[in-house]
Design an enzyme around this catalytic site. Structure first.
Site, PDB file in Angstrom:
ATOM      1  N   GLY A  72      43.782  33.013  44.367  1.00 16.68           N
ATOM      2  CA  GLY A  72      44.816  33.951  44.772  1.00 16.68           C
ATOM      3  C   GLY A  72      45.463  34.670  43.616  1.00 16.68           C
ATOM      4  O   GLY A  72      46.607  35.138  43.723  1.00 16.68           O
ATOM      5  N   GLU A  73      44.747  34.814  42.480  1.00 15.35           N
ATOM      6  CA  GLU A  73      45.377  35.433  41.313  1.00 15.35           C
ATOM      7  C   GLU A  73      45.688  36.909  41.534  1.00 15.35           C
ATOM      8  O   GLU A  73      46.668  37.425  41.017  1.00 15.35           O
ATOM      9  CB  GLU A  73      44.499  35.264  40.063  1.00 15.35           C
ATOM     10  CG  GLU A  73      45.199  35.736  38.795  1.00 15.35           C
ATOM     11  CD  GLU A  73      44.632  35.135  37.529  1.00 15.35           C
ATOM     12  OE1 GLU A  73      44.910  35.688  36.454  1.00 15.35           O
ATOM     13  OE2 GLU A  73      43.923  34.117  37.607  1.00 15.35           O
ATOM     14  N   ARG A  74      44.867  37.608  42.325  1.00 17.62           N
ATOM     15  CA  ARG A  74      45.178  39.008  42.619  1.00 17.62           C
ATOM     16  C   ARG A  74      46.487  39.111  43.395  1.00 17.62           C
ATOM     17  O   ARG A  74      47.310  39.999  43.129  1.00 17.62           O
ATOM     18  CB  ARG A  74      44.038  39.660  43.409  1.00 17.62           C
ATOM     19  CG  ARG A  74      42.764  39.871  42.604  1.00 17.62           C
ATOM     20  CD  ARG A  74      41.654  40.464  43.452  1.00 17.62           C
ATOM     21  NE  ARG A  74      41.947  41.820  43.867  1.00 17.62           N
ATOM     22  CZ  ARG A  74      42.291  42.195  45.084  1.00 17.62           C
ATOM     23  NH1 ARG A  74      42.411  41.291  46.063  1.00 17.62           N
ATOM     24  NH2 ARG A  74      42.537  43.449  45.368  1.00 17.62           N
ATOM     25  N   GLN A 130      47.436  35.352  53.485  1.00 18.85           N
ATOM     26  CA  GLN A 130      47.194  33.987  53.026  1.00 18.85           C
ATOM     27  C   GLN A 130      48.119  33.644  51.866  1.00 18.85           C
ATOM     28  O   GLN A 130      48.380  34.488  51.011  1.00 18.85           O
ATOM     29  CB  GLN A 130      45.745  33.826  52.552  1.00 18.85           C
ATOM     30  CG  GLN A 130      44.711  34.096  53.608  1.00 18.85           C
ATOM     31  CD  GLN A 130      43.306  34.127  53.015  1.00 18.85           C
ATOM     32  OE1 GLN A 130      43.157  34.234  51.809  1.00 18.85           O
ATOM     33  NE2 GLN A 130      42.311  34.038  53.857  1.00 18.85           N
TER      34      GLN A 130
END
Length: 293
Positions: free
Chosen positions: A83-85, A67
């Site tokens: 989506g910070e990881r 993604q």
């Protein structure tokens, strides 16, 4: 479900699935420079496991990024919606760009999106979760029922989660570090005296009391009976599998526990010195809390 909805991830899918994107608002995946991206100011997660970031980075290297991350414009830069990881994994890999979509969200939906993503992964610690619910309530005016609908939880879960914020900071730290379960912490709430509450929390950690034992101890305290006597006689021996789960939650590192003739052997693995130093710092902090309460 369309591929466009899947690309948004669980957080945005839950938040926007029936909204603008479901109605056909166009968006496209495009590469964005990592240097122009800032963290989500409403990110509920305050700590990220370096091991999990590196594991995700290895998956990305093998072509398994499923993604894009989601961003919103902020002046000349972008802020992460969720989506910070993945963003941190790309930084670890020293990539210059990351696939992203750019959406127009307000502050409330920024928090909701990140919160839903983290809660659905079920690895957000209970205090960070509670703080996020409190922010939605106090800053954005959402009722407990509205929050429950947004994040896919029951109203009682939201209310019980937020009750943890009534605990002293030292006890909240026990929860964050995995020394005390949220259920055990809630059992302490009838103890309104802060010093008594912290002492019982410390005793629970030292003696390994479960929730039922903690509830019994709280009743003793509320009736001014001598604390700890009966419970100490009824120590519960945890099975090794549960011990491993508790140690993993506490250390956030690979854990190996072996039964020996003389007892147990515990092994912790650290991939670099920084992770070891981080563990030592957390352990020293937790030890100080237990000794000082």
């Amino acid at each position: 479900m369309s591929s466009s909805k899947r690309a948004l991830g669980r957080g945005l899918g839950a938040l926007l699935g029936a909204g603008a994107i479901a109605q056909g608002t166009p968006y496209r995946v495009r590469p964005v420079s990592l240097e122009s991206i800032e963290p989500n100011p409403y990110q509920p997660r305050r700590m990220f496991s370096e091991d999990s970031i590196q594991e995700l980075a290895r998956s990305i290297q093998q072509g398994q990024l499923l993604q894009p991350i989601a961003l919103r414009e902020s002046g000349d830069s972008y802020q992460i919606i969720n989506g910070e990881r993945r963003f941190r994994a790309f930084q670890f890999l020293q990539r210059s760009q990351i696939p992203a979509i750019v959406l127009d969200l307000d502050d409330r939906d920024m928090l909701l999106s990140a919160l839903v993503e983290n809660v659905q992964r079920e690895d957000l610690n209970a205090i960070d979760e509670a703080i996020s619910y409190q922010t939605l309530s106090s800053e954005f005016g959402l009722t407990h029922e509205e929050i429950a609908v947004k994040v896919g939880k029951s109203r009682s879960h939201i209310s019980n989660s937020m009750r943890l914020l009534k605990l002293p900071e030292s006890v909240r730290n026990f929860i964050e570090s995995g020394l005390l379960t949220p259920g055990g912490a809630r059992a302490l709430l009838p103890l309104e005296d802060s010093s008594k509450l912290k002492r019982v929390a410390s005793d629970a950690i030292v003696h390994g009391w479960n929730v039922r034992q903690l509830e019994a101890q709280v009743k003793l305290e509320l009736n001014d009976l001598k604390p700890g006597v009966e419970l100490e006689k009824k120590q519960v021996s945890l099975p090794p599998e549960e011990i491993v789960l508790r140690l993993k939650a506490l250390f956030h590192q690979p854990v190996e526990l072996k039964r020996k003739k003389s007892g147990f052997e515990l092994k912790l693995n650290f991939s670099d010195e920084d992770l070891l130093q981080g563990f030592l710092s957390k352990w020293e902090s937790a030890t100080r809390y237990v000794n000082n309460v």
